[in-house]
Scaffold this active site. Structure first.
Site, PDB file in Angstrom:
ATOM      1  N   ASN A  12      -2.816  10.923  55.094  1.00  0.00           N
ATOM      2  CA  ASN A  12      -2.906  10.850  56.283  1.00  0.00           C
ATOM      3  C   ASN A  12      -4.225  10.242  56.850  1.00  0.00           C
ATOM      4  O   ASN A  12      -5.133  10.806  57.076  1.00  0.00           O
ATOM      5  CB  ASN A  12      -2.364  12.070  57.014  1.00  0.00           C
ATOM      6  CG  ASN A  12      -2.242  12.191  58.566  1.00  0.00           C
ATOM      7  OD1 ASN A  12      -2.261  10.976  59.312  1.00  0.00           O
ATOM      8  ND2 ASN A  12      -2.350  13.317  59.075  1.00  0.00           N
ATOM      9  N   GLU A 169       0.349  23.204  56.222  1.00  0.00           N
ATOM     10  CA  GLU A 169      -1.223  22.964  56.634  1.00  0.00           C
ATOM     11  C   GLU A 169      -1.741  24.160  57.444  1.00  0.00           C
ATOM     12  O   GLU A 169      -1.525  24.005  58.629  1.00  0.00           O
ATOM     13  CB  GLU A 169      -1.226  21.667  57.344  1.00  0.00           C
ATOM     14  CG  GLU A 169      -0.756  20.614  56.592  1.00  0.00           C
ATOM     15  CD  GLU A 169      -1.430  19.054  56.944  1.00  0.00           C
ATOM     16  OE1 GLU A 169      -2.025  18.521  56.049  1.00  0.00           O
ATOM     17  OE2 GLU A 169      -1.430  18.680  58.174  1.00  0.00           O
ATOM     18  N   SER A 214      -7.896  20.294  53.755  1.00  0.00           N
ATOM     19  CA  SER A 214      -9.200  20.077  53.047  1.00  0.00           C
ATOM     20  C   SER A 214      -8.816  20.119  51.496  1.00  0.00           C
ATOM     21  O   SER A 214      -9.657  20.544  50.589  1.00  0.00           O
ATOM     22  CB  SER A 214     -10.333  21.236  53.096  1.00  0.00           C
ATOM     23  OG  SER A 214     -10.633  21.302  54.531  1.00  0.00           O
ATOM     24  N   GLY A 236      -8.956  13.539  55.261  1.00  0.00           N
ATOM     25  CA  GLY A 236     -10.212  12.810  55.238  1.00  0.00           C
ATOM     26  C   GLY A 236     -10.220  12.205  53.909  1.00  0.00           C
ATOM     27  O   GLY A 236     -10.709  11.179  53.553  1.00  0.00           O
TER      28      GLY A 236
HETATM   29  P1  13P Z   1      -7.923  17.106  55.889  1.00  0.00           P
HETATM   30  O1  13P Z   1      -7.589  16.730  54.314  1.00  0.00           O
HETATM   31  O2  13P Z   1      -9.174  15.991  56.298  1.00  0.00           O
HETATM   32  O3  13P Z   1      -8.426  18.422  56.015  1.00  0.00           O
HETATM   33  O4  13P Z   1      -6.567  16.891  56.825  1.00  0.00           O
HETATM   34  C1  13P Z   1      -5.585  17.542  56.263  1.00  0.00           C
HETATM   35  C2  13P Z   1      -4.465  16.924  57.232  1.00  0.00           C
HETATM   36  O5  13P Z   1      -4.274  17.304  58.374  1.00  0.00           O
HETATM   37  C3  13P Z   1      -3.513  16.061  56.675  1.00  0.00           C
HETATM   38  O6  13P Z   1      -2.460  15.900  57.435  1.00  0.00           O
END
Ligand code: 13P
Length: 251
Positions: A12, A169, A214, A236
């Site tokens: 994403n 999530e 994460s 990220g």
């Molecule tokens: P991160 O991997 O940056 O923590 O984001 C997770 C996320 O919200 C994916 O949709």
């Protein structure tokens, strides 16, 4: 449970990415096609402006494209919004709905998320339906109750006939570098599976449940091998081809 579920790793990109990001996509495509064939379905969800390009350039490497949101209606007077059919027309096969950032930034309710998931299914897309608790909800012991209520109200009945994907999530793990323990992920994914099986007799055992929050090259292996974790939704770490590839390879 004996059902085998092919894992899926989705990136994403959130509100990141311009045409220059196609270099990173090309780097990912090259890693995916030169190394050992990935054991996971690979999906990239770029901003809508990049969707057609990602769908086109990713296809040769088996990278599928997804949107990050869609409107619940198919068309009409909704300035700035994008319908599921438009995403499909641009080459998407998936769409994320109900991401916690949209629930928070745009006040999206479970009912709206369910309507978006229905619209996605209607347009031939596979919705990735996001759920997850806040830190205070986890601290108060309410995580499973909160997620269970979100699931009940966000997943449409059509999931009995059509493919949907659930992404767990935990909000406090998104972009923070913190993750739940393996025990906490195991318990939550088992609870989600039990609910899916209870509600969807035929498809419940095989609906993918992704973990997101994460997910990094350093923790991917440990998290992705947890029972009922059928892949990941990566923020990220999906922006850098090498990191995303390492996560895909951890499957
Ligand atoms: P991160 O991997 O940056 O923590 O984001 C997770 C996320 O919200 C994916 O949709």
């Amino acid at each position: 449970m004996t059902t085998t579920i092919s894992p899926l790793i989705a990136g994403n990109w959130k509100m990141n990415g311009t045409r220059s990001s196609l270099d990173e996509l090309a780097a990912l495509a090259s890693l995916l096609t030169t190394g050992e064939a990935p054991r996971a379905i690979v999906v990239v969800c770029p901003p809508a402006t990049m969707l057609a390009a990602v769908a086109r350039h990713g296809a040769t490497a088996g990278i599928q494209a997804g949107g990050q949101d869609c409107h619940a209606e198919s068309h009409g007077a909704h300035t700035g919004d994008i319908s599921a059919g438009m995403l499909a027309d641009a080459g998407a096969q998936y769409v994320i709905v109900g991401h916690s950032e949209r629930r928070a930034d745009h006040g999206e309710t479970d009912e709206l998320v369910r309507a978006k998931a229905e619209a996605a299914i209607g347009a031939g897309l596979k919705p990735i339906i996001c759920v997850g608790e806040t830190e205070s909800q986890r601290d108060s012991g309410a995580a499973e109750t909160v997620v269970s209520a979100q699931l009940a109200a966000s997943i449409p009945d059509a999931a009995e006939q059509h493919e949907v994907i659930v992404a767990y999530e935990p909000i406090w793990a998104i972009g923070t570098g913190r993750t739940p323990t393996v025990q906490e992920i195991t318990a939550m994914h088992a609870s989600i599976r039990a609910q899916l099986v209870a509600r969807f007799a035929d498809r419940g055992p095989s609906i993918r449940i992704l973990y997101g929050g994460s997910l990094k090259p350093q923790n991917a292996r440990e998290i992705l091998e947890v029972e009922n974790v059928n892949g990941g939704l990566v923020g990220g770490a999906s922006l850098l081809a090498r990191d995303f590839y390492t996560i895909i390879s951890a499957v």
